[in-house]
Design a protein around this motif. Sequence first.
Motif, PDB file in Angstrom:
ATOM      1  N   ALA A  67       0.833  -1.204   0.000  1.00  0.00           N
ATOM      2  CA  ALA A  67       0.000   0.000   0.000  1.00  0.00           C
ATOM      3  C   ALA A  67       0.870   1.258   0.000  1.00  0.00           C
ATOM      4  O   ALA A  67       0.604   2.222  -0.738  1.00  0.00           O
ATOM      5  N   VAL A  68       1.912   1.250   0.800  1.00  0.00           N
ATOM      6  CA  VAL A  68       2.815   2.403   0.865  1.00  0.00           C
ATOM      7  C   VAL A  68       3.560   2.567  -0.458  1.00  0.00           C
ATOM      8  O   VAL A  68       3.667   3.687  -0.993  1.00  0.00           O
ATOM      9  N   CYS A  69       4.068   1.482  -1.013  1.00  0.00           N
ATOM     10  CA  CYS A  69       4.808   1.561  -2.285  1.00  0.00           C
ATOM     11  C   CYS A  69       3.916   2.067  -3.419  1.00  0.00           C
ATOM     12  O   CYS A  69       4.350   2.867  -4.256  1.00  0.00           O
ATOM     13  N   GLY A  70       2.664   1.602  -3.452  1.00  0.00           N
ATOM     14  CA  GLY A  70       1.742   2.069  -4.483  1.00  0.00           C
ATOM     15  C   GLY A  70       1.529   3.563  -4.408  1.00  0.00           C
ATOM     16  O   GLY A  70       1.533   4.272  -5.427  1.00  0.00           O
ATOM     17  N   LEU A  77       6.792   8.988  -9.003  1.00  0.00           N
ATOM     18  CA  LEU A  77       7.299   8.421 -10.253  1.00  0.00           C
ATOM     19  C   LEU A  77       6.577   9.084 -11.423  1.00  0.00           C
ATOM     20  O   LEU A  77       5.430   8.745 -11.733  1.00  0.00           O
ATOM     21  N   PRO A  78       7.227  10.041 -12.093  1.00  0.00           N
ATOM     22  CA  PRO A  78       6.559  10.823 -13.149  1.00  0.00           C
ATOM     23  C   PRO A  78       6.465  10.071 -14.478  1.00  0.00           C
ATOM     24  O   PRO A  78       7.145  10.388 -15.450  1.00  0.00           O
ATOM     25  N   LEU A  79       5.600   9.062 -14.493  1.00  0.00           N
ATOM     26  CA  LEU A  79       5.395   8.255 -15.697  1.00  0.00           C
ATOM     27  C   LEU A  79       3.908   8.172 -15.995  1.00  0.00           C
ATOM     28  O   LEU A  79       3.069   8.438 -15.118  1.00  0.00           O
ATOM     29  N   PRO A  80       3.524   7.803 -17.224  1.00  0.00           N
ATOM     30  CA  PRO A  80       2.103   7.574 -17.521  1.00  0.00           C
ATOM     31  C   PRO A  80       1.537   6.478 -16.612  1.00  0.00           C
ATOM     32  O   PRO A  80       2.282   5.635 -16.093  1.00  0.00           O
ATOM     33  N   VAL A  81       0.215   6.476 -16.468  1.00  0.00           N
ATOM     34  CA  VAL A  81      -0.432   5.527 -15.552  1.00  0.00           C
ATOM     35  C   VAL A  81      -0.096   4.084 -15.916  1.00  0.00           C
ATOM     36  O   VAL A  81       0.191   3.259 -15.036  1.00  0.00           O
ATOM     37  N   VAL A  87       5.268  -0.941 -13.367  1.00  0.00           N
ATOM     38  CA  VAL A  87       6.304  -0.866 -12.323  1.00  0.00           C
ATOM     39  C   VAL A  87       5.758  -1.423 -11.007  1.00  0.00           C
ATOM     40  O   VAL A  87       6.423  -2.207 -10.319  1.00  0.00           O
ATOM     41  N   GLY A  88       4.532  -1.011 -10.659  1.00  0.00           N
ATOM     42  CA  GLY A  88       3.924  -1.498  -9.421  1.00  0.00           C
ATOM     43  C   GLY A  88       3.738  -3.003  -9.433  1.00  0.00           C
ATOM     44  O   GLY A  88       3.985  -3.681  -8.422  1.00  0.00           O
ATOM     45  N   TYR A  89       3.305  -3.550 -10.571  1.00  0.00           N
ATOM     46  CA  TYR A  89       3.099  -4.994 -10.667  1.00  0.00           C
ATOM     47  C   TYR A  89       4.410  -5.752 -10.502  1.00  0.00           C
ATOM     48  O   TYR A  89       4.464  -6.774  -9.797  1.00  0.00           O
ATOM     49  N   VAL A  90       5.471  -5.247 -11.123  1.00  0.00           N
ATOM     50  CA  VAL A  90       6.779  -5.902 -11.009  1.00  0.00           C
ATOM     51  C   VAL A  90       7.275  -5.853  -9.564  1.00  0.00           C
ATOM     52  O   VAL A  90       7.746  -6.863  -9.015  1.00  0.00           O
ATOM     53  N   ILE A 114      -2.469   3.082  -7.828  1.00  0.00           N
ATOM     54  CA  ILE A 114      -1.855   3.587  -9.064  1.00  0.00           C
ATOM     55  C   ILE A 114      -2.917   3.752 -10.142  1.00  0.00           C
ATOM     56  O   ILE A 114      -3.005   4.785 -10.811  1.00  0.00           O
ATOM     57  N   MET A 115      -3.750   2.732 -10.318  1.00  0.00           N
ATOM     58  CA  MET A 115      -4.804   2.816 -11.334  1.00  0.00           C
ATOM     59  C   MET A 115      -5.746   3.982 -11.061  1.00  0.00           C
ATOM     60  O   MET A 115      -6.150   4.705 -11.985  1.00  0.00           O
ATOM     61  N   LEU A 116      -6.091   4.185  -9.789  1.00  0.00           N
ATOM     62  CA  LEU A 116      -7.021   5.249  -9.421  1.00  0.00           C
ATOM     63  C   LEU A 116      -6.319   6.568  -9.158  1.00  0.00           C
ATOM     64  O   LEU A 116      -6.970   7.571  -8.874  1.00  0.00           O
ATOM     65  N   GLN A 117      -4.971   6.568  -9.247  1.00  0.00           N
ATOM     66  CA  GLN A 117      -4.158   7.762  -8.981  1.00  0.00           C
ATOM     67  C   GLN A 117      -4.494   8.359  -7.613  1.00  0.00           C
ATOM     68  O   GLN A 117      -4.709   9.565  -7.450  1.00  0.00           O
ATOM     69  N   THR A 118      -4.519   7.482  -6.636  1.00  0.00           N
ATOM     70  CA  THR A 118      -4.823   7.878  -5.264  1.00  0.00           C
ATOM     71  C   THR A 118      -3.590   8.448  -4.582  1.00  0.00           C
ATOM     72  O   THR A 118      -2.528   7.826  -4.586  1.00  0.00           O
ATOM     73  N   THR A 119      -3.746   9.620  -3.976  1.00  0.00           N
ATOM     74  CA  THR A 119      -2.638  10.223  -3.222  1.00  0.00           C
ATOM     75  C   THR A 119      -3.004  10.483  -1.763  1.00  0.00           C
ATOM     76  O   THR A 119      -2.172  10.948  -0.996  1.00  0.00           O
TER      77      THR A 119
END
Length: 314
Positions: A67-70, A77-81, A87-90, A114-119
Motif C-alpha cells: 500500500a505504501v509503495c503504491g 514516479l513521473p510516468l504515464p499511468v 512498475v507497481g506490478y513488477v 496507481i490505477m485510481l491515482q490515489t494520493t
Amino acid sequence: MSYVKKSVPIVMSVLLVGLMVFASTVLGEREIIFPEIAAIAVGAMISPKITWNVSKPRIFVCIVICAVCGMLIVRFLPLPVWSQMIVGYVIAQAVLIVSKTSFAPMISAMVLPIMLQTTAPIYIVSAVILTAFILLCRIILEKAKIADPSRYEKPVQIDKSDIMRLLIRSLLASTVITAGILTGWGFIAAPPLLVAFTELSGVKCPERKRLLAIPAIITLGAVIGTGFRYLFTIMMGLPLWLSAMAAILAVILLMRGVKMYIPPAGAIAILAMLIPESTLMLFPLEILIGICVLTILARIFHLIVPKFKKSPVH
C-alpha cells in the motif's frame, strides 16, 4: 455447530465490508474503500482453509509495504499511468517472492492506488486497519474453534526460476495493462484480475483444474456488484454500504454453492462500488474480457516458462 461455523465468518465478512463502505460514505473519502479486503475475507475466513501459504504477520506486513509503495509510485514516479502500473506490478511480484508466501492480494494493494491515482494517505490507513480487522477475526474464529488453526509452510529458497517467472509474467501482464489503459478500457487490467492471473500462473494452483469456471465466477462477481449498486443505490436511492453488503453476501453464497473459493471475485464485486458511475454499465464486460485474456495468458505462461527447479510458493 456446523451451522455456526458456516454463518459466523459470513456475517463477519459482510459486516466488515458494510462498515468500510459506510465509513467511506460518511467521511466522504472514497479511498477508504479497499476492495481487496473482500478477497482477503474470502481467502482467510470464508474458505475452509486459508487460501494462501502465508502467516498472519506476513499478510499484515505485505499489505502495509505494498500500500505504501503504491502511494509512493503515484506521488514520486513521473510516468504515464500504464507505466506506473507495470512498475507497481513488477515490484509487488518481487515483494511476493521475497516474502516467501503465495499471498497474491498484496499485488492489488499496490496497483489499485496507481490505477485510481490515489494520493490520499487515508488509503494506507484504511488498508492497514481493515487487514488488521480481518486477521483479528481469523484469530477469534480459531480461538472459538470455528476455524482450524492456520499453518504456514516455509518454502524452499529463492532460485533463478522465481526471477524467470517474474520477468515472463510481467511481460505478459504488461501487454494487458498497456492495452487497457491506452484504449480507455482500463478495467480489463483491474488489480484483482492481475491477482487472479498471478495465482493462475503459479506453480501450485489447484483451481487450474477448473479453469473455465474461474472467468465465470469472477465475471459474475462484477455482474453482482454492478447489479446491486445500480438497483439499490442508483435506482432506489439506498445507501452504497447496503449495496456492498448485499453484493459480497451474494458472491460468498455463490462460491459456497459451487464449492469454489476465488478471492478476486469478492474484490471485483466491491470494486464496482468504487468506480465512477459513468463506467459502471461497461464494467462487467471489461472484467469478462480481461479475465478471459489473462486466463489464456496464464496457460501460455505455463507453456513457455522453462522447467527450472520450482519453488512451492511460486
